[in-house]
Design a protein around this motif. Structure first.
Motif, short mmCIF file in Angstrom:
data_model
loop_
_atom_site.label_atom_id
_atom_site.label_comp_id
_atom_site.label_asym_id
_atom_site.label_seq_id
_atom_site.Cartn_x
_atom_site.Cartn_y
_atom_site.Cartn_z
N HIS A 12 20.88 42.05 28.71
CA HIS A 12 21.54 41.48 29.88
C HIS A 12 22.70 42.41 30.25
CE1 HIS A 12 22.82 38.20 32.60
NE2 HIS A 12 24.04 38.67 32.35
N THR A 13 22.87 42.67 31.56
CA THR A 13 23.88 43.62 32.02
C THR A 13 25.04 42.90 32.68
OG1 THR A 13 22.16 45.28 32.40
CG2 THR A 13 24.29 45.66 33.44
N ILE A 14 26.25 43.27 32.25
CA ILE A 14 27.48 42.78 32.87
C ILE A 14 28.16 43.95 33.57
CG2 ILE A 14 29.80 41.86 32.41
CD1 ILE A 14 28.70 40.24 30.18
N TYR A 15 28.74 43.70 34.71
CA TYR A 15 29.48 44.72 35.46
C TYR A 15 30.95 44.33 35.46
CZ TYR A 15 24.71 45.42 37.10
OH TYR A 15 23.35 45.61 37.16
N LEU A 16 31.81 45.28 35.12
CA LEU A 16 33.23 44.96 35.00
C LEU A 16 34.08 46.07 35.58
CD1 LEU A 16 34.34 45.50 31.31
CD2 LEU A 16 32.04 45.93 32.05
N ARG A 17 35.24 45.69 36.03
CA ARG A 17 36.24 46.62 36.59
C ARG A 17 37.62 46.02 36.41
NH1 ARG A 17 38.17 44.28 41.14
NH2 ARG A 17 36.79 42.98 42.43
N PRO A 18 38.69 46.81 36.59
CA PRO A 18 40.04 46.23 36.53
C PRO A 18 40.21 45.17 37.61
CG PRO A 18 40.14 48.61 36.32
CD PRO A 18 38.71 48.28 36.65
N HIS A 19 40.91 44.11 37.26
CA HIS A 19 41.05 42.97 38.15
C HIS A 19 42.11 43.25 39.21
CE1 HIS A 19 40.68 39.00 39.59
NE2 HIS A 19 41.76 38.50 39.04
N THR A 20 41.73 43.17 40.49
CA THR A 20 42.64 43.39 41.61
C THR A 20 42.46 42.27 42.64
OG1 THR A 20 41.00 44.84 42.65
CG2 THR A 20 42.73 45.89 41.33
N PRO A 21 43.00 41.09 42.40
CA PRO A 21 42.81 39.97 43.33
C PRO A 21 43.64 40.16 44.60
CG PRO A 21 44.30 39.33 41.60
CD PRO A 21 43.82 40.72 41.24
N LYS A 22 43.32 39.35 45.63
CA LYS A 22 44.06 39.42 46.88
C LYS A 22 45.49 38.94 46.69
CE LYS A 22 40.00 38.78 49.83
NZ LYS A 22 39.36 37.94 50.87
N ILE A 23 45.66 37.95 45.84
CA ILE A 23 47.01 37.45 45.54
C ILE A 23 47.40 37.95 44.15
CG2 ILE A 23 48.45 35.40 45.29
CD1 ILE A 23 46.52 33.91 47.08
N PRO A 24 48.26 38.94 44.05
CA PRO A 24 48.59 39.52 42.74
C PRO A 24 49.26 38.52 41.81
CG PRO A 24 49.34 40.93 44.55
CD PRO A 24 48.97 39.60 45.15
N THR A 25 49.03 38.72 40.51
CA THR A 25 49.68 37.93 39.47
C THR A 25 50.25 38.87 38.42
OG1 THR A 25 47.67 37.69 38.15
CG2 THR A 25 48.06 36.04 39.86
N ALA A 84 47.35 43.65 35.59
CA ALA A 84 47.25 44.98 34.99
C ALA A 84 46.52 44.96 33.65
CB ALA A 84 48.65 45.58 34.81
N ARG A 85 46.46 43.81 32.99
CA ARG A 85 45.78 43.72 31.70
C ARG A 85 44.55 42.81 31.77
NH1 ARG A 85 47.93 39.41 28.35
NH2 ARG A 85 49.41 38.14 29.51
N SER A 86 43.93 42.74 32.96
CA SER A 86 42.77 41.87 33.16
C SER A 86 41.56 42.68 33.61
CB SER A 86 43.08 40.79 34.21
OG SER A 86 44.20 40.02 33.81
N LEU A 87 40.39 42.17 33.27
CA LEU A 87 39.11 42.75 33.69
C LEU A 87 38.33 41.70 34.46
CD1 LEU A 87 38.04 44.72 30.49
CD2 LEU A 87 38.57 45.72 32.71
N PHE A 88 37.71 42.15 35.56
CA PHE A 88 36.88 41.27 36.39
C PHE A 88 35.42 41.51 36.02
CE2 PHE A 88 34.54 40.48 40.39
CZ PHE A 88 34.83 39.14 40.52
N LEU A 89 34.72 40.46 35.59
CA LEU A 89 33.33 40.55 35.12
C LEU A 89 32.40 39.89 36.13
CD1 LEU A 89 35.04 41.00 32.52
CD2 LEU A 89 33.24 39.85 31.25
N VAL A 90 31.27 40.55 36.39
CA VAL A 90 30.25 40.02 37.29
C VAL A 90 28.95 39.90 36.51
CG1 VAL A 90 28.99 40.37 39.45
CG2 VAL A 90 31.38 41.10 39.26
N ASN A 91 28.19 38.83 36.82
CA ASN A 91 26.87 38.59 36.22
C ASN A 91 26.99 38.22 34.74
OD1 ASN A 91 24.03 38.39 36.47
ND2 ASN A 91 23.78 40.38 35.49
N VAL A 92 27.92 37.33 34.42
CA VAL A 92 28.03 36.88 33.04
C VAL A 92 26.84 35.97 32.73
CG1 VAL A 92 30.54 37.04 33.01
CG2 VAL A 92 29.47 34.91 33.72
#
Length: 311
Positions: A26-39, A43-51
């Motif tokens: 199973h393949t997961i795609y991830l990148r550094p998390h950059t939401p529209k509303i910053p928190t 800087a220490r978060s990863l955004f995962l797709v297709n969990v």
């Protein structure tokens, strides 16, 4: 290929199960998390797709522990994850079911959790998640480790270099297939003692709120509001408000109205009233000036009539 656009590719090894006796990927795609509303944690978060649909916090902790080592994973949140329990009943507080007037606070809602009928919540296919690591270096290290595994996988003949999904996760989180539905059928009919305990907790909270509501209504029947009126409520008649309280409210209202009238008389509520008042003041000053001028002329004339020159 280790990357597609901004996403880094992370294959996961899905072990065999009785329902599907062959291991798969199973393949997961991830990148550094950059939401529209910053928190503060971006800087220490990863955004995962297709969990995977059976993802839990324990599963993702296991994956990142295999990539980074223990102690680097902090928390995770899944797509559309609710803040309140999914199987809960809301109890409205004693303040009522609507907002009260005159700036009173909104109703407080207390949640009473009901027995669960599933062992865990399944995710929607292709859903997303946000993983928070301990620091920014851990994010960079995770992406760098995945790229190294891609190079190692291209050289390895077996290809068994990827994290194993569910490795180290308790058995209760790995129940799948018919076993999961058998467990669901058992949870649909909980122990009578558990049901009774839940009912007792619900009724205790409900009775407490009813007592608070009755006490608030009793106070409202005995205390006048800021306008000096008594609130009409249900629950029978009680003694009237104290006479001194009503008199005090009446005096306060009269003083308030008197101050308002004085302010209106001094400044005028509308602009044309201010102009009219200025015209009247100006006319009064001119009238007084003319009266003073005529008085001075009369005095001068009387003095001239009395003057007799010397011979």
């Amino acid at each position: 290929m280790s990357q597609i656009g901004n996403y880094t590719i992370l294959p996961l090894t899905i072990p065999s199960t009785p329902a599907y006796p062959k291991p798969t990927t199973h393949t997961i795609y991830l990148r550094p998390h950059t939401p529209k509303i910053p928190t503060a944690d971006d800087a220490r978060s990863l955004f995962l797709v297709n969990v995977p649909i059976d993802s839990t916090s324990a599963h993702l902790r296991s994956v990142f522990s295999s990539l980074l080592g223990a102690g680097k994973f902090e928390s995770c949140s899944f797509e559309h994850e609710r803040k309140q329990p999914g199987n809960a009943v809301a109890l409205i507080s004693a303040k009522g079911s609507k907002k009260r007037k005159r700036g009173q606070e909104e109703d407080e809602v207390k949640m009473v959790e009901l027995p669960r009928i599933w062992d865990r919540e399944l995710r929607r296919s292709g859903s997303t998640a946000v993983v928070v690591l301990v620091d920014e270096k851990s994010v960079e290290l995770a992406l760098k480790t995945i790229r190294k595994l891609h190079r190692k996988s291209s050289k390895s003949k077996s290809g068994d270099v990827w994290p194993v999904w569910g490795e180290g996760v308790p058995e209760s989180s790995q129940i799948t297939g018919s076993k999961r539905y058998l467990l669901h059928n058992e949870l649909r009919f909980p122990n009578p003692r558990e049901i009774q305990a839940n009912i007792d907790a619900f009724m205790t909270s409900f009775n407490s709120q009813e007592s608070s509501r009755a006490l608030s209504a009793k106070r409202a029947r005995n205390e006048p509001d800021e306008d000096g009126f008594i609130t009409v409520t249900r629950g029978g008649r009680v003694g009237p408000a104290r006479a001194e309280e009503v008199e005090r409210k009446r005096v306060e209202m009269e003083d308030k109205e008197k101050r308002k009238r004085e302010e209106m008389e001094r400044g005028g509520f509308y602009r044309f009233q201010t102009r009219e008042r200025r015209k009247e003041e100006q006319g009064e000053m001119i009238r007084r000036f003319e009266e003073d001028r005529r008085r001075v002329e009369v005095l001068k004339a009387s003095r001239r009539s009395k003057f007799v020159p010397e011979k």
